[in-house]
Design a protein around this motif. Structure first.
Motif, PDB file in Angstrom:
ATOM      1  N   ALA A 102      -4.176  14.182 -27.329  1.00 13.47           N
ATOM      2  CA  ALA A 102      -4.537  13.686 -28.796  1.00 13.47           C
ATOM      3  C   ALA A 102      -5.673  14.363 -29.444  1.00 13.47           C
ATOM      4  CB  ALA A 102      -4.948  12.159 -28.498  1.00 13.47           C
ATOM      5  N   THR A 103      -6.686  14.790 -29.098  1.00 14.69           N
ATOM      6  CA  THR A 103      -7.545  15.546 -29.817  1.00 14.69           C
ATOM      7  C   THR A 103      -7.354  17.121 -30.089  1.00 14.69           C
ATOM      8  OG1 THR A 103      -8.751  15.941 -27.728  1.00 14.69           O
ATOM      9  CG2 THR A 103      -9.394  13.976 -28.499  1.00 14.69           C
ATOM     10  N   GLN A 104      -6.292  17.516 -29.540  1.00 12.06           N
ATOM     11  CA  GLN A 104      -6.035  19.035 -29.845  1.00 12.06           C
ATOM     12  C   GLN A 104      -4.882  18.849 -30.850  1.00 12.06           C
ATOM     13  OE1 GLN A 104      -4.785  20.079 -25.728  1.00 12.06           O
ATOM     14  NE2 GLN A 104      -6.621  21.092 -25.309  1.00 12.06           N
ATOM     15  N   THR A 105      -4.126  17.865 -31.180  1.00 13.06           N
ATOM     16  CA  THR A 105      -2.888  17.808 -32.019  1.00 13.06           C
ATOM     17  C   THR A 105      -3.373  17.715 -33.534  1.00 13.06           C
ATOM     18  OG1 THR A 105      -1.709  16.434 -30.107  1.00 13.06           O
ATOM     19  CG2 THR A 105      -0.839  16.507 -32.569  1.00 13.06           C
ATOM     20  N   MET A 164       1.465  15.906 -24.729  1.00 12.98           N
ATOM     21  CA  MET A 164       2.577  15.477 -25.573  1.00 12.98           C
ATOM     22  C   MET A 164       2.236  14.338 -26.389  1.00 12.98           C
ATOM     23  SD  MET A 164       5.976  16.318 -23.253  1.00 12.98           S
ATOM     24  CE  MET A 164       7.035  15.887 -24.886  1.00 12.98           C
ATOM     25  N   ALA A 165       0.867  14.249 -27.016  1.00 14.41           N
ATOM     26  CA  ALA A 165       0.375  13.175 -27.466  1.00 14.41           C
ATOM     27  C   ALA A 165       0.972  12.615 -28.840  1.00 14.41           C
ATOM     28  CB  ALA A 165      -0.994  13.331 -27.884  1.00 14.41           C
ATOM     29  N   ALA A 166       1.544  13.419 -29.594  1.00 13.58           N
ATOM     30  CA  ALA A 166       2.378  13.402 -30.818  1.00 13.58           C
ATOM     31  C   ALA A 166       3.579  12.778 -30.576  1.00 13.58           C
ATOM     32  CB  ALA A 166       2.482  14.749 -31.535  1.00 13.58           C
ATOM     33  N   TYR A 167       4.189  13.074 -29.534  1.00 17.23           N
ATOM     34  CA  TYR A 167       5.647  12.792 -29.000  1.00 17.23           C
ATOM     35  C   TYR A 167       5.471  11.173 -28.595  1.00 17.23           C
ATOM     36  CZ  TYR A 167       9.977  12.431 -26.274  1.00 17.23           C
ATOM     37  OH  TYR A 167      11.076  12.071 -25.700  1.00 17.23           O
ATOM     38  N   GLY A 168       4.440  11.174 -27.717  1.00 11.89           N
ATOM     39  CA  GLY A 168       4.410   9.810 -27.158  1.00 11.89           C
ATOM     40  C   GLY A 168       3.982   8.756 -28.388  1.00 11.89           C
TER      41      GLY A 168
END
Length: 245
Positions: A102-105, A164-168
């Motif tokens: 999440a913090t890298q996206t 895969m934060a954006a996907y989740g």
């Protein structure tokens, strides 16, 4: 519940050029159904074109769910070929987005993933809804949105997965959007629900996945055939097990 396969239905699949979407087209076309296979560039989807040449009930159509004009044109084409309406809409189109946490996206990655996996599915439903409603309130209509356990807060709690934060995030939002649509259409004899295909060996899932597309889709189709209005708004995996959000 019935064990029979989908029969005598008019079906639209979004994201039908490869992977799970293409497998849906293969299996649905093997029985007595008419299927419109939507892809951004259907002329370049060799497997889909080969299937359409062999099966007269398969109709490839240009459908880019990220483009409202493309959806409108697809709806017009389906309307001409199926003037009585459609029975089932299956939304398999989607992107995995980056593998970052999440913090890298980046903002751009969040927005592009959300736009494809949530907003564009909502728009696709919106434009195809009149064709579904043509079947009338006495006829059961079904909308299946392909989600993922990555969009389940319960799964996140038990797996500890943070990539895969954006996907989740997008799949969690897809789940909520599906629930809202299900509630909106609940009095019109609709079954709007979510399907988790499992970890499938596709371009998105990768070659290490244990589940083959044909097995996943076979299970998803059994669920699709069996669900009734009592299942409106629910979330099932490919084995028919109800999942927690």
């Amino acid at each position: 519940m019935s064990n029979s396969s989908l029969q005598n239905k008019v079906v639209v699949v979004a994201g039908a050029s490869r992977g799970i979407g293409l497998e849906f087209v293969k299996q649905i076309s093997a029985t007595n159904n008419v299927i419109f296979a939507g892809a951004r560039n259907p002329s370049q989807a060799k497997e889909l074109q080969d299937l359409a040449k062999k099966c007269e009930n398969v109709h490839p159509i240009t459908l880019d769910i990220c483009d409202d004009d493309s959806i409108k044109k697809a709806v017009e084409e389906v309307s001409q070929k199926a003037p009585q309406g459609i029975d089932v809409l299956i939304n398999t189109a989607g992107i995995a987005g980056p593998l970052d946490n999440a913090t890298q996206t980046t903002r751009e990655d969040y927005m592009s993933t959300f736009n494809t996996n949530v907003v564009s599915i909502a728009r696709n439903i919106s434009f195809f809804l009149p064709l579904l409603q043509k079947r009338g309130k006495d006829h059961v209509k079904k909308i299946l949105n392909i989600s993922s356990e990555f969009g389940s807060l319960h799964h996140r709690e038990t797996s500890g997965a943070n990539n895969m934060a954006a996907y989740g995030v997008s799949k969690a939002a897809l789940n909520m959007m599906t629930e809202i649509v299900a509630n909106e259409l609940k009095n019109d004899n609709f079954v709007v629900y979510l399907g988790h295909p499992g970890w499938v060996a596709t371009d998105m899932g990768g070659k290490d996945a244990a589940l083959q597309p044909q097995d996943s889709v076979r299970g998803l189709l059994k669920v699709l055939n069996d669900v009734t209005v009592k299942d409106n708004g629910k979330f099932y995996d490919w084995q028919g097990k109800e999942m927690k959000w």
